[in-house]
Scaffold this motif. Structure first.
Motif, PDB file in Angstrom:
ATOM      1  N   GLN A 214       0.835  -1.192   0.000  1.00 19.72           N
ATOM      2  CA  GLN A 214       0.000   0.000   0.000  1.00 19.72           C
ATOM      3  C   GLN A 214       0.874   1.247   0.000  1.00 19.72           C
ATOM      4  OE1 GLN A 214      -3.522  -0.166   2.752  1.00 19.72           O
ATOM      5  NE2 GLN A 214      -2.518  -2.001   3.543  1.00 19.72           N
ATOM      6  N   VAL A 215       0.407   2.280  -0.721  1.00 22.28           N
ATOM      7  CA  VAL A 215       1.125   3.551  -0.743  1.00 22.28           C
ATOM      8  C   VAL A 215       0.929   4.247   0.605  1.00 22.28           C
ATOM      9  CG1 VAL A 215       1.329   5.814  -1.840  1.00 22.28           C
ATOM     10  CG2 VAL A 215       0.844   3.791  -3.234  1.00 22.28           C
ATOM     11  N   THR A 216       2.032   4.650   1.224  1.00 26.38           N
ATOM     12  CA  THR A 216       1.951   5.289   2.543  1.00 26.38           C
ATOM     13  C   THR A 216       2.457   6.727   2.549  1.00 26.38           C
ATOM     14  OG1 THR A 216       4.107   4.348   3.143  1.00 26.38           O
ATOM     15  CG2 THR A 216       2.132   3.094   3.777  1.00 26.38           C
ATOM     16  N   LYS A 217       3.307   7.076   1.592  1.00 22.63           N
ATOM     17  CA  LYS A 217       3.861   8.425   1.556  1.00 22.63           C
ATOM     18  C   LYS A 217       3.994   8.885   0.104  1.00 22.63           C
ATOM     19  CE  LYS A 217       6.757   7.543   5.652  1.00 22.63           C
ATOM     20  NZ  LYS A 217       8.169   7.422   6.132  1.00 22.63           N
ATOM     21  N   LEU A 218       3.868  10.206  -0.081  1.00 21.21           N
ATOM     22  CA  LEU A 218       4.089  10.816  -1.387  1.00 21.21           C
ATOM     23  C   LEU A 218       5.319  11.717  -1.311  1.00 21.21           C
ATOM     24  CD1 LEU A 218       0.434  11.879  -2.351  1.00 21.21           C
ATOM     25  CD2 LEU A 218       1.570   9.680  -2.743  1.00 21.21           C
ATOM     26  N   HIS A 219       6.097  11.752  -2.389  1.00 15.76           N
ATOM     27  CA  HIS A 219       7.301  12.580  -2.425  1.00 15.76           C
ATOM     28  C   HIS A 219       7.225  13.524  -3.619  1.00 15.76           C
ATOM     29  CE1 HIS A 219       8.876   9.772   0.526  1.00 15.76           C
ATOM     30  NE2 HIS A 219       8.641   8.770  -0.322  1.00 15.76           N
ATOM     31  N   GLY A 220       7.528  14.790  -3.368  1.00 16.99           N
ATOM     32  CA  GLY A 220       7.486  15.796  -4.418  1.00 16.99           C
ATOM     33  C   GLY A 220       7.267  17.160  -3.805  1.00 16.99           C
ATOM     34  N   THR A 229       6.284   6.075  -1.397  1.00 15.22           N
ATOM     35  CA  THR A 229       6.758   4.981  -0.547  1.00 15.22           C
ATOM     36  C   THR A 229       5.655   3.944  -0.438  1.00 15.22           C
ATOM     37  OG1 THR A 229       8.208   6.424   0.757  1.00 15.22           O
ATOM     38  CG2 THR A 229       7.528   4.340   1.767  1.00 15.22           C
ATOM     39  N   ILE A 230       6.018   2.703  -0.655  1.00 11.42           N
ATOM     40  CA  ILE A 230       5.078   1.590  -0.559  1.00 11.42           C
ATOM     41  C   ILE A 230       5.481   0.718   0.624  1.00 11.42           C
ATOM     42  CG2 ILE A 230       4.228  -0.520  -1.674  1.00 11.42           C
ATOM     43  CD1 ILE A 230       4.609   0.862  -4.366  1.00 11.42           C
ATOM     44  N   PHE A 238       9.553   0.556   0.748  1.00 10.88           N
ATOM     45  CA  PHE A 238      10.470   0.813  -0.364  1.00 10.88           C
ATOM     46  C   PHE A 238       9.883   1.924  -1.226  1.00 10.88           C
ATOM     47  CE2 PHE A 238       7.544  -2.555  -1.492  1.00 10.88           C
ATOM     48  CZ  PHE A 238       7.133  -2.254  -2.794  1.00 10.88           C
ATOM     49  N   ASP A 239      10.757   2.633  -1.915  1.00  7.61           N
ATOM     50  CA  ASP A 239      10.344   3.761  -2.745  1.00  7.61           C
ATOM     51  C   ASP A 239      10.316   3.364  -4.211  1.00  7.61           C
ATOM     52  OD1 ASP A 239      10.208   5.324  -0.486  1.00  7.61           O
ATOM     53  OD2 ASP A 239      12.204   6.209  -0.757  1.00  7.61           O
TER      54      ASP A 239
END
Length: 342
Positions: A214-220, A229-230, A238-239
């Motif tokens: 599951q996606v837990t974090k967004l980067h940007g 981050t999954i 892992f990213d």
């Protein structure tokens, strides 16, 4: 003081079923106004999957949501329906003469003999995944619907979900994107087996990647996604790099003000009979996904059938003393004149 619009019928909802109701009512010389919360006709077909193929419309082996909307608009055109977009009916009040007064959130006021509720599942909103800060990216690099496939050409796309929408768009977008990845919390899917098999084939041919988790974090920054981050099923994070995220977790349906109109409801749906598709309130009918009855199938073609029977009943309600003769468009010159083909 807003000017009151007087009409025979107000149709709430301008999706496929509401549009076909215009045609069926028009054959009976009944004028209709349509009110819709969206900014254009087509309902969910136009809003959520305008370019997605539909395969179960009689006589049209394959048609997109937008094409179906365009054809229905063309079919309804001879009857000159009047549309009121970006409006939501907030108040419905019965008048002493049995007619209905409607008021929208934009201040429009209608007086009508008949109300047809063709509002699908009511107002609908995509379910937002519980990812911190996702709001910043919405509409820029996070999208809950594919309105135009070309928007995603050349993008590095990550799709999250395990239903038909997630699998369908994984397959349909894969040929035009730069890279395609799918993430789902388990290896089981709620999608058509053929779609799941096609996705696995694309993975095996290294044309896309599939991740369990599951996606837990967004980067940007500034709403532009650079990666996510999954969290895997083994709790290891892992990213992965991507510039576009499409989360497909279904829709939250809300009846909105309809729930306050005095109509009997059953599990947020409107019970109707299968002769007239009338509600518990005389002069109010419900067709399409908003209604319920024994054996109900939530199909567009079922809504078309309901619109035809509802129109006959509405005509009798509007003009109880008039003699209504059933006619076929193939043989009736009077109907053909109305359609502009004779």
């Amino acid at each position: 003081m807003a000017e009151t619009i007087t009409t025979d019928v107000v149709i709430i909802g301008a999706g496929p079923v509401g549009l076909f109701a215009v045609f069926e009512l028009g054959l009976l010389d009944i004028k209709a106004h349509l009110v819709d919360i969206l900014d254009r006709p087509g309902g969910q077909c136009a809003e959520l999957y305008p370019e997605k193929p539909i395969y179960d419309i009689p006589g049209l082996p394959i048609v997109t949501g937008q094409e179906l909307t365009d054809r229905l608009m063309e079919q309804a055109a001879p009857f000159h329906p009047e549309f009121h977009f970006n409006e939501m009916v907030e108040e419905v009040e019965r008048q002493p003469d049995g007619s209905w007064r409607l008021k929208t959130d934009g201040g429009l006021v209608f007086n009508t003999k008949v109300i047809v509720i063709a509002a699908g599942g009511g107002s609908f909103q995509p379910k937002r995944p519980p990812i911190p800060g996702i709001e910043e990216y919405e509409g820029k690099s996070v999208f809950y619907a594919v309105k135009k496939m070309e928007t995603f050409r050349g993008k590095n796309v990550l799709i999250s979900g395990g239903g038909d929408s997630a699998l369908d768009w994984t397959i349909n977008l894969q040929p035009i994107v730069d890279s395609m990845q799918l993430v789902h919390r388990r290896d089981g899917f709620r999608a058509a087996p053929a779609s799941v098999n096609e996705m696995h084939r694309l993975v095996q041919e290294e044309k896309m990647k599939f991740h369990l988790g599951q996606v837990t974090k967004l980067h940007g920054a500034n709403g532009q996604l650079e990666g996510v981050t999954i969290k895997g099923n083994d709790n290891v994070e892992f990213d992965v790099a991507c510039d576009t995220l499409l989360p497909f977790f279904g829709l939250t349906m809300k009846l909105g003000p309809i729930a306050n109109w005095g109509i009997n409801l059953h599990e947020n749906l409107i019970p109707v009979d299968t002769e007239k598709f009338a509600t518990s309130e005389p002069g109010i009918y419900a067709i399409g996904d908003i209604n319920t009855y024994p054996g109900k199938l939530k199909l567009i073609l079922s809504g078309f059938h309901e619109a035809a029977l509802m129109s006959q009943a509405a005509a009798r309600h509007i003009n109880p003393d008039a003699k209504i003769t059933f006619q076929y468009t193939t043989s009736s010159t009077s109907l053909q004149k109305k359609l502009g083909v004779a």
